[in-house]
Design a protein around this motif. Structure first.
Motif, short mmCIF file in Angstrom:
data_model
loop_
_atom_site.label_atom_id
_atom_site.label_comp_id
_atom_site.label_asym_id
_atom_site.label_seq_id
_atom_site.Cartn_x
_atom_site.Cartn_y
_atom_site.Cartn_z
N PRO A 58 0.83 -1.21 0.00
CA PRO A 58 0.00 0.00 0.00
C PRO A 58 0.86 1.26 0.00
CG PRO A 58 0.06 -0.97 2.19
CD PRO A 58 0.77 -1.94 1.28
N ASP A 59 0.31 2.33 -0.55
CA ASP A 59 1.03 3.61 -0.57
C ASP A 59 1.19 4.18 0.83
OD1 ASP A 59 1.16 3.41 -3.32
OD2 ASP A 59 -0.73 4.48 -3.61
N HIS A 60 0.26 3.86 1.72
CA HIS A 60 0.32 4.31 3.10
C HIS A 60 -0.30 3.24 3.98
CE1 HIS A 60 -3.69 5.46 1.66
NE2 HIS A 60 -4.08 5.33 2.91
N LYS A 61 -0.03 3.33 5.26
CA LYS A 61 -0.57 2.35 6.19
C LYS A 61 -2.08 2.52 6.31
CE LYS A 61 -0.04 0.50 10.86
NZ LYS A 61 0.67 0.63 12.16
N PRO A 62 -2.85 1.45 6.04
CA PRO A 62 -4.31 1.56 6.15
C PRO A 62 -4.72 1.99 7.56
CG PRO A 62 -3.68 -0.47 5.04
CD PRO A 62 -2.43 0.12 5.60
N SER A 63 -5.63 2.94 7.62
CA SER A 63 -6.05 3.49 8.92
C SER A 63 -7.40 2.95 9.38
CB SER A 63 -6.12 5.02 8.84
OG SER A 63 -7.03 5.42 7.82
N SER A 64 -8.06 2.17 8.57
CA SER A 64 -9.37 1.64 8.94
C SER A 64 -9.53 0.24 8.38
CB SER A 64 -10.48 2.55 8.40
OG SER A 64 -10.49 2.54 6.99
N ALA A 65 -10.55 -0.44 8.89
CA ALA A 65 -10.82 -1.80 8.41
C ALA A 65 -11.20 -1.79 6.94
CB ALA A 65 -11.93 -2.43 9.25
N ALA A 66 -11.91 -0.75 6.51
CA ALA A 66 -12.32 -0.66 5.11
C ALA A 66 -11.10 -0.49 4.20
CB ALA A 66 -13.28 0.51 4.93
N GLU A 67 -10.12 0.31 4.63
CA GLU A 67 -8.91 0.49 3.84
C GLU A 67 -8.09 -0.78 3.78
OE1 GLU A 67 -6.54 3.77 5.00
OE2 GLU A 67 -7.93 5.29 4.24
N ARG A 68 -8.02 -1.49 4.91
CA ARG A 68 -7.27 -2.75 4.92
C ARG A 68 -7.92 -3.77 3.99
NH1 ARG A 68 -6.76 -1.45 10.47
NH2 ARG A 68 -8.58 -2.72 11.00
N LEU A 69 -9.24 -3.82 3.99
CA LEU A 69 -9.94 -4.74 3.11
C LEU A 69 -9.74 -4.36 1.65
CD1 LEU A 69 -11.83 -7.17 2.82
CD2 LEU A 69 -13.77 -5.59 3.02
N ALA A 70 -9.79 -3.06 1.36
CA ALA A 70 -9.59 -2.59 -0.01
C ALA A 70 -8.20 -2.93 -0.52
CB ALA A 70 -9.84 -1.09 -0.08
N TRP A 71 -7.21 -2.89 0.38
CA TRP A 71 -5.85 -3.22 -0.02
C TRP A 71 -5.74 -4.68 -0.46
CZ3 TRP A 71 -1.70 -5.09 3.75
CH2 TRP A 71 -0.50 -5.30 3.08
N HIS A 72 -6.55 -5.55 0.14
CA HIS A 72 -6.49 -6.97 -0.18
C HIS A 72 -7.25 -7.32 -1.46
CE1 HIS A 72 -4.30 -8.10 3.36
NE2 HIS A 72 -5.22 -7.62 4.18
N HIS A 73 -8.06 -6.42 -1.96
CA HIS A 73 -8.77 -6.71 -3.21
C HIS A 73 -7.78 -6.78 -4.37
CE1 HIS A 73 -12.82 -4.94 -1.58
NE2 HIS A 73 -12.47 -6.08 -1.02
N LEU A 74 -8.10 -7.60 -5.35
CA LEU A 74 -7.29 -7.62 -6.57
C LEU A 74 -7.73 -6.47 -7.46
CD1 LEU A 74 -6.98 -11.38 -7.61
CD2 LEU A 74 -5.22 -9.87 -6.71
N GLY A 75 -6.80 -5.58 -7.74
CA GLY A 75 -7.13 -4.40 -8.54
C GLY A 75 -6.06 -4.10 -9.56
N VAL A 76 -6.05 -2.86 -10.02
CA VAL A 76 -5.11 -2.44 -11.05
C VAL A 76 -3.67 -2.60 -10.57
CG1 VAL A 76 -4.35 -0.49 -12.46
CG2 VAL A 76 -6.79 -0.85 -12.04
N LYS A 77 -3.43 -2.31 -9.29
CA LYS A 77 -2.07 -2.40 -8.75
C LYS A 77 -1.53 -3.82 -8.75
CE LYS A 77 -3.91 -2.63 -4.03
NZ LYS A 77 -3.73 -4.07 -3.90
N ASP A 78 -2.42 -4.81 -8.73
CA ASP A 78 -2.00 -6.21 -8.69
C ASP A 78 -1.94 -6.85 -10.08
OD1 ASP A 78 -2.29 -6.30 -5.70
OD2 ASP A 78 -4.39 -6.02 -6.24
N ARG A 79 -2.47 -6.17 -11.06
CA ARG A 79 -2.70 -6.76 -12.38
C ARG A 79 -1.41 -7.26 -13.03
NH1 ARG A 79 -3.54 -4.27 -17.68
NH2 ARG A 79 -5.22 -5.33 -18.83
N GLU A 80 -0.39 -6.42 -13.06
CA GLU A 80 0.85 -6.79 -13.74
C GLU A 80 1.54 -7.96 -13.05
OE1 GLU A 80 3.44 -6.15 -17.03
OE2 GLU A 80 1.48 -5.29 -16.51
N CYS A 81 1.60 -7.91 -11.73
CA CYS A 81 2.25 -8.98 -10.97
C CYS A 81 1.51 -10.30 -11.15
CB CYS A 81 2.33 -8.60 -9.49
SG CYS A 81 3.19 -9.80 -8.46
N PHE A 82 0.19 -10.25 -11.10
CA PHE A 82 -0.62 -11.46 -11.20
C PHE A 82 -0.39 -12.16 -12.53
CE2 PHE A 82 -4.49 -13.64 -12.52
CZ PHE A 82 -4.77 -14.43 -11.42
N TYR A 83 -0.51 -11.43 -13.63
CA TYR A 83 -0.40 -12.07 -14.94
C TYR A 83 1.05 -12.41 -15.28
CZ TYR A 83 -5.32 -11.21 -15.78
OH TYR A 83 -6.69 -11.23 -15.70
N ALA A 84 2.01 -11.64 -14.75
CA ALA A 84 3.42 -11.98 -14.97
C ALA A 84 3.76 -13.29 -14.26
CB ALA A 84 4.32 -10.86 -14.47
#
Length: 308
Positions: A58-84
């Motif tokens: 993450p760009d910064h330390k998650p400050s809430s449960a919602a932010e921590r959960l959002a960090w674990h979602h597969l998104g654009v930031k994970d796309r390149e690593c996943f398919y590579a």
């Protein structure tokens, strides 16, 4: 940073800019959007850029449960690593990942990687080669519709396996693989349970919605965290196959003692039954007659004996 010597090789897609430095020690200067890192291990040999793991942080330390959960979602930031990662495991010869993992596990006399570190210490496990055995309760195909991914990686689909191992305490691990064996069907639900094994590389902890959620966009829809492994070498096997990893040096003495006990118990029981059925000769002569006496065995009357 000029003195930094990583374990492995650095790679980059760069544009040459100029030569710098004195004429006797000219240095080529390039411009690149990023520098890749091919580690000195099997993952690096398959051509995977390990610097892509940094994109998962993450760009910064998650400050809430919602932010921590959002960090674990597969998104654009994970796309390149996943398919590579998925493209890298496709390059591996069949059985290479499994054999390498088994050689590592041989020192611990196990055939399956312990999953506790994958759940509780994920940052230290990134890129770790694991081999897992367990029960798949959900196997599905995922179609890739992005033209960019199809063109760059040659991937138009993959498969997701939700695996429960003996030590996962009824929590699933998610394994994404480029292909499945012909004898492993797709499916899910209460009647679906396939015993499988797979080898792959740990990527991250990800959040997913279990099957049965009717409205994925609902705020009340449950999310579950699970280790995400990108792998291959999926095999369908019998539950008895897991006995191959048993430490018989520890089990055999216990089985031997158990066998001796049952043999002793059987001998004691048969001897007791035989003693009940068998009557010794001395016991026959001392035993009183049973039933009416026969006439020839009746004693002579006292008065008749006197007359004789």
């Amino acid at each position: 940073i000029a003195d930094w010597k990583p374990e492995g090789r650095l790679t980059a897609k760069a544009i040459f800019l100029k030569w710098a430095g004195p004429p006797s020690q000219k240095t080529a200067v390039f411009a690149a959007s990023r520098v890749g890192w091919l580690r000195d291990d099997l993952l690096g040999q398959l051509g995977f850029d390990a610097s892509l793991f940094d994109d998962l942080l993450p760009d910064h330390k998650p400050s809430s449960a919602a932010e921590r959960l959002a960090w674990h979602h597969l998104g654009v930031k994970d796309r390149e690593c996943f398919y590579a990662l998925l493209a890298a495991v496709r390059k591996a010869p069949p059985g290479l990942l499994e054999q390498t993992a088994l050689e590592t596990l041989a020192a611990t006399q196990r055939r399956s990687t312990p999953v506790e570190p994958l759940f509780n210490r994920p940052l230290q496990q990134r890129g770790k080669l694991v081999r897992l055995e367990g029960t798949a309760r959900r196997v599905e195909r995922v179609d890739v519709t992005s033209p960019d991914i199809q063109q760059r990686f040659g991937i138009d689909h993959y498969y997701t396996i939700y695996l429960f191992t003996e030590d996962s305490q009824n929590y699933p691990l998610t394994i994404c693989v480029p292909s499945l064996p012909d004898d492993l069907p797709l499916g899910e639900g209460a009647g679906y349970h396939e015993h499988v094994s797979a080898a792959g590389f740990f990527m991250k902890t990800w959040a997913f919605q279990p099957a049965g959620v009717l409205d994925p966009d609902s705020e009340s829809a449950p999310w579950q965290l699970a280790p995400l492994i990108i792998g291959t070498d999926v095999r369908r096997y019998s539950p008895l196959h897991s006995l191959a990893g048993t430490n018989w040096l520890l089990v055999f003495p216990g089985l031997l003692l158990l066998l001796v006990f049952f043999v002793w118990l059987a001998v004691w029981w048969f001897n007791r039954q035989d003693a009940r059925r068998r009557i010794l000769p001395s016991e026959v002569s001392a035993s009183p007659a049973i039933g009416p006496k026969s006439p020839e065995n009746e004693p002579t009357a006292p008065e008749e004996a006197d007359e004789a």
